[in-house]
Design an enzyme around this catalytic site. Structure first.
Site, PDB file in Angstrom:
ATOM      1  N   GLN A  29     -17.983   3.996  10.288  1.00 22.94           N
ATOM      2  CA  GLN A  29     -18.399   5.386  10.438  1.00 22.94           C
ATOM      3  C   GLN A  29     -19.066   5.918   9.174  1.00 22.94           C
ATOM      4  O   GLN A  29     -18.590   5.671   8.067  1.00 22.94           O
ATOM      5  CB  GLN A  29     -17.184   6.264  10.741  1.00 22.94           C
TER       6      GLN A  29
ATOM      7  N   LEU B  36     -17.462  13.221  -0.603  1.00 20.29           N
ATOM      8  CA  LEU B  36     -17.256  13.851   0.692  1.00 20.29           C
ATOM      9  C   LEU B  36     -17.234  15.375   0.609  1.00 20.29           C
ATOM     10  O   LEU B  36     -16.613  15.960  -0.272  1.00 20.29           O
ATOM     11  CB  LEU B  36     -15.936  13.363   1.284  1.00 20.29           C
TER      12      LEU B  36
ATOM     13  N   PHE C 264     -13.034  21.348  14.549  1.00 18.14           N
ATOM     14  CA  PHE C 264     -13.464  20.106  13.911  1.00 18.14           C
ATOM     15  C   PHE C 264     -14.338  19.322  14.874  1.00 18.14           C
ATOM     16  O   PHE C 264     -14.242  19.480  16.097  1.00 18.14           O
ATOM     17  CB  PHE C 264     -12.243  19.265  13.492  1.00 18.14           C
TER      18      PHE C 264
ATOM     19  N   ARG D 223     -19.130  12.544  14.541  1.00 15.97           N
ATOM     20  CA  ARG D 223     -19.784  12.142  13.304  1.00 15.97           C
ATOM     21  C   ARG D 223     -20.950  11.179  13.524  1.00 15.97           C
ATOM     22  O   ARG D 223     -21.946  11.239  12.804  1.00 15.97           O
ATOM     23  CB  ARG D 223     -18.746  11.527  12.354  1.00 15.97           C
TER      24      ARG D 223
ATOM     25  N   THR E  71     -16.071  18.103   3.325  1.00 15.74           N
ATOM     26  CA  THR E  71     -15.319  18.055   4.572  1.00 15.74           C
ATOM     27  C   THR E  71     -16.061  18.643   5.771  1.00 15.74           C
ATOM     28  O   THR E  71     -16.805  19.629   5.650  1.00 15.74           O
ATOM     29  CB  THR E  71     -13.969  18.791   4.427  1.00 15.74           C
ATOM     30  N   GLU E  72     -15.767  18.046   6.911  1.00 17.48           N
ATOM     31  CA  GLU E  72     -16.231  18.574   8.189  1.00 17.48           C
ATOM     32  C   GLU E  72     -15.653  19.962   8.449  1.00 17.48           C
ATOM     33  O   GLU E  72     -16.193  20.740   9.241  1.00 17.48           O
ATOM     34  CB  GLU E  72     -15.788  17.615   9.291  1.00 17.48           C
TER      35      GLU E  72
ATOM     36  N   HIS F  53     -17.953   5.936   5.275  1.00 20.16           N
ATOM     37  CA  HIS F  53     -16.705   6.695   5.189  1.00 20.16           C
ATOM     38  C   HIS F  53     -15.477   5.955   5.690  1.00 20.16           C
ATOM     39  O   HIS F  53     -14.439   5.961   5.030  1.00 20.16           O
ATOM     40  CB  HIS F  53     -16.880   7.990   5.973  1.00 20.16           C
TER      41      HIS F  53
ATOM     42  N   SER G 297      -7.694  10.391  11.413  1.00 22.34           N
ATOM     43  CA  SER G 297      -7.200   9.384  10.466  1.00 22.34           C
ATOM     44  C   SER G 297      -5.876   9.823   9.845  1.00 22.34           C
ATOM     45  O   SER G 297      -4.934   9.029   9.744  1.00 22.34           O
ATOM     46  CB  SER G 297      -8.234   9.097   9.379  1.00 22.34           C
ATOM     47  N   LEU G 298      -5.798  11.096   9.428  1.00 21.50           N
ATOM     48  CA  LEU G 298      -4.527  11.587   8.892  1.00 21.50           C
ATOM     49  C   LEU G 298      -3.442  11.579   9.963  1.00 21.50           C
ATOM     50  O   LEU G 298      -2.260  11.386   9.664  1.00 21.50           O
ATOM     51  CB  LEU G 298      -4.704  12.991   8.314  1.00 21.50           C
TER      52      LEU G 298
ATOM     53  N   ARG H 299     -14.417   7.214  15.019  1.00 20.49           N
ATOM     54  CA  ARG H 299     -13.225   8.049  14.842  1.00 20.49           C
ATOM     55  C   ARG H 299     -13.592   9.527  14.813  1.00 20.49           C
ATOM     56  O   ARG H 299     -14.534   9.924  14.138  1.00 20.49           O
ATOM     57  CB  ARG H 299     -12.511   7.676  13.535  1.00 20.49           C
TER      58      ARG H 299
ATOM     59  N   GLY I 202      -0.529   4.578   0.286  1.00 15.97           N
ATOM     60  CA  GLY I 202      -1.214   5.760   0.790  1.00 15.97           C
ATOM     61  C   GLY I 202      -0.364   6.411   1.858  1.00 15.97           C
ATOM     62  O   GLY I 202       0.856   6.197   1.945  1.00 15.97           O
ATOM     63  N   GLY I 203      -0.999   7.213   2.715  1.00 19.31           N
ATOM     64  CA  GLY I 203      -0.256   7.940   3.724  1.00 19.31           C
ATOM     65  C   GLY I 203       0.509   7.042   4.671  1.00 19.31           C
ATOM     66  O   GLY I 203       1.693   7.275   4.959  1.00 19.31           O
TER      67      GLY I 203
ATOM     68  N   HIS J 243     -19.976   9.418   7.501  1.00 20.81           N
ATOM     69  CA  HIS J 243     -19.691  10.856   7.558  1.00 20.81           C
ATOM     70  C   HIS J 243     -21.001  11.603   7.311  1.00 20.81           C
ATOM     71  O   HIS J 243     -21.738  11.279   6.381  1.00 20.81           O
ATOM     72  CB  HIS J 243     -18.654  11.217   6.501  1.00 20.81           C
TER      73      HIS J 243
ATOM     74  N   GLU K 238      -5.849   2.591   7.935  1.00 18.52           N
ATOM     75  CA  GLU K 238      -7.228   2.101   8.053  1.00 18.52           C
ATOM     76  C   GLU K 238      -7.306   0.584   7.989  1.00 18.52           C
ATOM     77  O   GLU K 238      -8.266  -0.003   8.490  1.00 18.52           O
ATOM     78  CB  GLU K 238      -8.104   2.716   6.966  1.00 18.52           C
TER      79      GLU K 238
ATOM     80  N   GLY L 156       0.824  -1.202   0.000  1.00 19.48           N
ATOM     81  CA  GLY L 156       0.000   0.000   0.000  1.00 19.48           C
ATOM     82  C   GLY L 156       0.857   1.250   0.000  1.00 19.48           C
ATOM     83  O   GLY L 156       1.865   1.330   0.711  1.00 19.48           O
TER      84      GLY L 156
ATOM     85  N   GLY M 224       1.441   3.839   4.273  1.00 23.10           N
ATOM     86  CA  GLY M 224       2.481   3.072   3.601  1.00 23.10           C
ATOM     87  C   GLY M 224       3.702   3.901   3.268  1.00 23.10           C
ATOM     88  O   GLY M 224       4.845   3.482   3.485  1.00 23.10           O
TER      89      GLY M 224
END
Length: 580
Positions: A236, A248, A116, A282, A250-251, A349, A395-396, A390, A14-15, A238, A379, A12, A17
């Site tokens: 979850q 999405l 947030f 959420r 954003t919140e 989400h 998550s970030l 969450r 993504g962030g 959103h 995730e 993976g 990985g």
């Protein structure tokens, strides 16, 4: 079949990985296997921010952040992990800044922060500005920044390599097996350490913010190798997905002052969360929206949505802080967010559950024992910093804190251990799977089975659940699994056979959807993202514990799910009623 050798293999890009890869490649030879080109990974879809108690805009500290995380997760959070995440959040943001991430700034040049959902000061007293952001493109900026730093450090990427099996020998990690999309060839990657960072499972639902590729691949591979999946019933929704599309919004829009309104123009969140209002967590906001719809206060001819109202905000603020979502409203709905409220509904989400790990990213084979050489982050994993629900922006934060930790731990393990011998004919399971689908003469359609799965999950296992709806979902999935045995694909070729991969992904979704609904049926309480209308109260006596689901395989090859439970780690915060 080609065989490769690396110290560490990361599944993976993504962030999580890529954050792991930045650490591991500086300590040993690392390969990153990804089904997508790295900058197309779903981290790029995250919009609103990454929380850290920097206190750049107003007073804050990491202990308040920890409390919010535990409370937001409805006390199913492992508090030792939450403390680590919130304490290391500050350095995680500063690390990204030093890597070159272009955060939005205050007039004084500091990283700007905004409100947030669920984040408060002084243990729930009032909302706090904690989210560090780059307009409403924070995930995109993180992904690009991490990729540039991976290139800088010489990370080896294998793009469009689809990992379909985990190799183990005598309980130790030996490597993975991947299918190369460009050629149809099978590749075996022998590794001293493997890190799963392959993302979530949102495509089991119809209305979802998740990309088409989020099919739970890493979780499914681990599950079929006898490893447990933790807390899969907690999914979850959103609150603000574009109506009927799930894209999405954003919140951060509510953090900037956006308001949720019903057909009467009422700011209805004041009735559900008097203190936090539109910035409640959420799960609270999503249930409130569906309650408004159910009680006849939904908007539009069908009364099936509510509005996100930004019309009272200055256009220059929307342009500076929310450029993407205002453009989404224009592109997908044909409305002008300066003057028109945006139709929204909750969208599937994020899965709070996943492959169980400890705080170093080491994968657990049961409640206590680790799998030597196997790690997970993001995730796909469940270190349980999110518990039952969450908080936005965590998550970030999760992918950066625990991606880093997993990368360091995996590289250090690889530095101190030899390769585990590969099992005999290591690519056989994957070759048989691919050949079986390519040569099938069945009559069932992949797209039709996927469509019916998603519709059943939306109807029966969404924001509101009951025993009856979950039993219906169990029955539906059982029937679809039987039909899946007779599935066929149209493309019989070897090169870029996405038809074949969608068939494999459907098998993953069916397995993981079954785990979700079986786990949800057994949890006879309401907690966080899991709300049982027939058991509307949280039950800390019976269910203050993590669900652990194992696949059992009978002699005739049939499978079933065995549920076990694991204690929640509590340190300083005892369960209490959640008030907003």
């Amino acid at each position: 079949m080609q065989i490769h050798q690396y110290d560490t293999v990361i599944v993976g890009a993504g962030g999580a990985g890529m954050r792991a890869a930045i650490e591991s490649t500086q300590r040993g030879r690392t390969a990153v296997l990804t089904k997508l080109y790295p900058t197309r990974s779903h981290t790029g879809a995250a919009q609103g921010g990454m929380c850290a108690a920097l206190a750049n805009v107003e007073e804050d500290n990491w202990e308040w952040h920890t409390f919010d995380t535990v409370k937001g997760g409805d006390y199913l959070v492992d508090q030792d992990a939450a403390e680590i995440m919130c304490k290391e959040a500050i350095d995680a943001v500063l690390d990204l800044e030093k890597m070159g991430l272009p955060f939005s700034r205050t007039d004084q040049g500091r990283i700007d922060q905004r409100r947030f959902g669920g984040h408060s000061r002084n243990h729930g007293e009032a909302p706090v500005r904690r989210s560090c952001y780059a307009a409403d493109r924070t995930g995109h900026m993180i992904l690009q920044t991490l990729f540039q730093n991976c290139v800088k450090h010489g990370v080896e990427f294998f793009n469009e390599f689809y990992v379909l099996d985990l190799l183990m020998n005598e309980g130790k990690t030996a490597g993975v097996v991947a299918y190369e999309l460009a050629t149809g060839e099978i590749h075996v990657f022998q590794a001293k350490a493997v890190v799963f960072a392959s993302g979530g499972t949102g495509k089991m639902f119809k209305v979802t913010s998740n990309a088409h590729t989020l099919t739970g691949d890493g979780q499914a591979v681990a599950y079929r190798r006898g490893l447990p999946l933790e807390d899969m019933e907690f999914f979850q929704f959103h609150p603000t997905g574009i109506w009927r599309m799930g894209i999405l919004l954003t919140e951060g829009a509510r953090g900037e002052g956006g308001i949720l309104r019903n057909k009467d123009g009422e700011r209805f969140m004041e009735r559900y969360a008097p203190v936090m209002k539109d910035l409640a967590s959420r799960d609270v906001c999503s249930r409130a929206i569906y309650s408004e719809i159910r009680e006849g206060r939904g908007c539009g001819p069908d009364g099936d949505h509510v509005y996100l109202d930004l019309t009272h905000l200055p256009p220059e603020q929307l342009d500076a802080k929310l450029p993407d979502i205002t453009e989404f409203a224009r592109t997908y709905l044909g409305i002008e967010p300066y003057t028109d409220p945006i139709p929204i509904q909750p969208t599937a989400h994020y899965g709070m559950g996943g492959i169980p790990t400890n705080v170093e990213g080491e994968v657990l084979r049961n409640n206590t024992d680790i799998v030597p050489g196997l790690y997970a982050a993001g995730e796909v994993a469940c270190v349980s910093v999110h518990g039952a629900n969450r908080l936005g922006t965590n998550s970030l934060l999760d992918i950066n804190v625990f991606g880093r930790r997993a990368g360091i731990a995996a590289a250090e393990y690889a530095d101190n251990h030899d390769y585990v011998e590969l099992p005999a004919d290591p690519g056989k399971l994957v070759q048989d799977l691919v050949d079986g689908l390519r040569e099938s003469t069945g009559t069932e359609s992949v797209s039709q089975i996927r469509k019916e799965l998603q519709e059943s999950m939306d109807t029966n296992a969404s924001v509101y659940r009951t025993g009856d709806t979950l039993k219906q979902a169990v029955a539906d999935i059982a029937g679809l699994r039987e039909r899946y045995k007779n599935v066929a694909i149209q493309d019989k070729g070897m090169r870029y056979n996405t038809d074949l991969l969608e068939a494999v992904e459907l098998g993953n979704l069916l397995d993981l959807a079954e785990v979700l609904v079986v786990s949800a049926l057994a949890r006879e309480e309401s907690r966080g993202g899991h709300f049982r209308e027939d058991f509307p109260k949280r039950d800390d006596v019976k269910f203050m514990q993590h669900t652990m689901a194992y696949q059992e395989v009978a002699e005739d090859g049939t499978t079933s799910i065995r549920l076990d439970y694991k204690p929640v780690v509590q340190t300083r915060y005892q369960p209490m009623e959640r008030k907003y």
